[in-house]
Scaffold this motif. Structure first.
Motif, PDB file in Angstrom:
ATOM      1  N   GLN A 133       0.812  -1.229   0.000  1.00 37.12           N
ATOM      2  CA  GLN A 133       0.000   0.000   0.000  1.00 37.12           C
ATOM      3  C   GLN A 133       0.841   1.272   0.000  1.00 37.12           C
ATOM      4  N   CYS A 134       2.139   1.149   0.184  1.00 41.29           N
ATOM      5  CA  CYS A 134       2.988   2.337   0.320  1.00 41.29           C
ATOM      6  C   CYS A 134       2.884   3.233  -0.921  1.00 41.29           C
ATOM      7  N   GLN A 135       2.813   4.521  -0.677  1.00 39.78           N
ATOM      8  CA  GLN A 135       2.673   5.485  -1.779  1.00 39.78           C
ATOM      9  C   GLN A 135       4.037   5.899  -2.346  1.00 39.78           C
ATOM     10  N   ASP A 136       5.097   5.517  -1.667  1.00 42.23           N
ATOM     11  CA  ASP A 136       6.425   5.944  -2.097  1.00 42.23           C
ATOM     12  C   ASP A 136       7.438   4.817  -1.845  1.00 42.23           C
ATOM     13  N   ALA A 193       8.673  -0.728   2.131  1.00 40.07           N
ATOM     14  CA  ALA A 193       7.805   0.435   2.326  1.00 40.07           C
ATOM     15  C   ALA A 193       8.629   1.621   2.823  1.00 40.07           C
ATOM     16  N   CYS A 194       8.156   2.847   2.511  1.00 37.32           N
ATOM     17  CA  CYS A 194       8.944   4.028   2.896  1.00 37.32           C
ATOM     18  C   CYS A 194       8.855   4.301   4.396  1.00 37.32           C
ATOM     19  N   GLY A 195       7.723   3.918   5.003  1.00 40.99           N
ATOM     20  CA  GLY A 195       7.561   4.144   6.440  1.00 40.99           C
ATOM     21  C   GLY A 195       7.147   5.562   6.793  1.00 40.99           C
ATOM     22  N   LYS A 196       7.024   6.434   5.797  1.00 40.93           N
ATOM     23  CA  LYS A 196       6.747   7.841   6.094  1.00 40.93           C
ATOM     24  C   LYS A 196       5.453   8.365   5.462  1.00 40.93           C
ATOM     25  N   CYS A 197       5.051   7.785   4.329  1.00 41.52           N
ATOM     26  CA  CYS A 197       3.868   8.324   3.630  1.00 41.52           C
ATOM     27  C   CYS A 197       2.615   8.136   4.500  1.00 41.52           C
ATOM     28  N   GLN A 198       1.520   8.742   4.036  1.00 39.57           N
ATOM     29  CA  GLN A 198       0.295   8.656   4.838  1.00 39.57           C
ATOM     30  C   GLN A 198      -0.124   7.199   5.056  1.00 39.57           C
ATOM     31  N   SER A 199      -0.069   6.410   3.957  1.00 35.23           N
ATOM     32  CA  SER A 199      -0.477   5.009   4.064  1.00 35.23           C
ATOM     33  C   SER A 199       0.398   4.257   5.071  1.00 35.23           C
ATOM     34  N   CYS A 200       1.701   4.468   4.994  1.00 28.24           N
ATOM     35  CA  CYS A 200       2.608   3.773   5.923  1.00 28.24           C
ATOM     36  C   CYS A 200       2.333   4.193   7.363  1.00 28.24           C
ATOM     37  N   ARG A 201       2.121   5.491   7.568  1.00 26.32           N
ATOM     38  CA  ARG A 201       1.868   5.945   8.939  1.00 26.32           C
ATOM     39  C   ARG A 201       0.573   5.337   9.470  1.00 26.32           C
TER      40      ARG A 201
HETATM   41 ZN   LIG Z   1       5.071   4.545   2.434  1.00 26.98          ZN
END
Ligand SMILES: [Zn+2]
Length: 331
Positions: free
Chosen positions: A52-55, A62-70
């Motif tokens: 689901q990560c957006q970046d 996963a980036c761990g920072k985008c809205q989805s990750c948060r």
């Molecule tokens: Zn992400």
């Protein structure tokens, strides 16, 4: 835990997931199979977060920072759905219909995929599995279903054949030990006991390392083993009574005694202290090794297995423990 890079072990599964994510070759249904504490939930959560990560990063992480990750990290990603069940011992057909089948037809809220994680999937009734089968046979293109099981063999063959199976394996003792010591700052002598006990199950190792109750049982067992030679019969009976309060965890108690005597056996045979699990008890292990014969130690290890079998078969608990402690004292 923020990403695959932090996971101890499970390298093959992670490689597989990362490749699938990067190649955009994601299946609609997966089974993650492994014992309790082996890391199924963690891997499913990371897999879902990465999907689901957006970046997403180039390596599939996963980036761990985008809205989805948060949202995913706080357990509130609207397109990652965790299926729950009302009754403790079964996932009913209504649970599956309401939370999966009727929901999956609604397009994702904000992400590319709609992911359903079903913990304890081996608890699905046959009707529930048949209901789920319909969805797995013709899933919407955005759907991903992850079944977490301790024993995938209990699922219908028709379900199994439509899922990609990922089997979680035991993690090497040295990796578990390293994690306990470096990440959790558990002292080495304590880490050794947890590792010996957990047998490659990281969740169990962490649970043991942080459990006051396990420590209490361990202290009780160690106290008994150090002093049993000097104990009178009435003191032994008191020890049996104290075991009653550990009745539910009696297998742990017996396993601790078994690890101790395996230490005694190893020390007696090799004089090698590096292989001793109870390294903080070396003095007592050595004394025991010089007092007991090989035959005596084997008798005790046999008696421990017998006691386990008896307790499992509901033979009188007090009697079983009495017999065991007397065998230990005599040998
Ligand atoms: Zn992400």
């Amino acid at each position: 835990m923020s990403g695959f890079k932090d996971v101890v072990g499970h390298k093959n599964i992670i490689k597989y997931i990362e490749n699938a994510v990067m190649a955009d070759a994601v299946s609609h249904a997966y089974i993650l199979n492994g014992e309790r504490g082996s890391g199924k939930k963690m891997l499913a959560n990371l897999f879902a977060m990465s999907l689901q990560c957006q970046d997403r990063q180039e390596d599939g992480e996963a980036c761990g920072k985008c809205q989805s990750c948060r949202q995913a990290l706080s357990g509130n990603q609207p397109d990652i759905i965790r299926v729950t069940h009302e009754k403790p011992n079964t996932i009913s057909v209504d649970d599956i219909r309401e939370q999966v089948n009727n929901d999956i037809v609604i397009r994702p809220y904000s992400s590319r995929y709609k992911i359903y994680i079903i913990p304890d999937a081996d608890l699905m009734s046959v009707q529930a599995q048949n209901a789920l089968l319909k969805t797995i046979e013709e899933p919407p293109e955005y759907a991903v279903i992850m079944l977490l099981t301790e024993n995938a063999d209990t699922l219908l063959p028709t379900i199994r054949s439509r899922c990609v199976m990922m089997k979680l394996r035991n993690i090497k003792d040295q990796l578990v030990r390293k994690y306990l010591m470096e990440q959790m700052h558990i002292p080495d002598y304590k880490a050794d006991v947890c590792v010996a006990f957990a047998q490659g199950n990281m969740g169990k190792a962490i649970m043991l390392a942080t459990s006051d109750y396990f420590n209490e049982i361990k202290e009780e067992a160690v106290h008994l083993l150090r002093n049993i030679d000097e104990m009178s019969v009435s003191e032994l009976m008191e020890a049996v009574k104290r075991c009653m309060s550990y009745k539910l965890e009696i297998n742990d108690y017996l396993d601790i005694i078994a690890i101790w005597y395996r230490d005694v056996l190893i020390y007696k045979a090799t004089k090698n202290v590096d292989r001793v699990v109870f390294s903080d008890q070396l003095r007592y292990i050595k004394i025991r090794a010089s007092k007991s014969s090989y035959e005596g130690i084997e008798n005790i290890l046999d008696a421990l297995e017998k006691a386990k079998a008896r307790i499992k078969a509901n033979v009188n608990f007090e009697l079983t423990m009495e017999l065991l402690l007397l065998t230990i004292k005599e040998n």
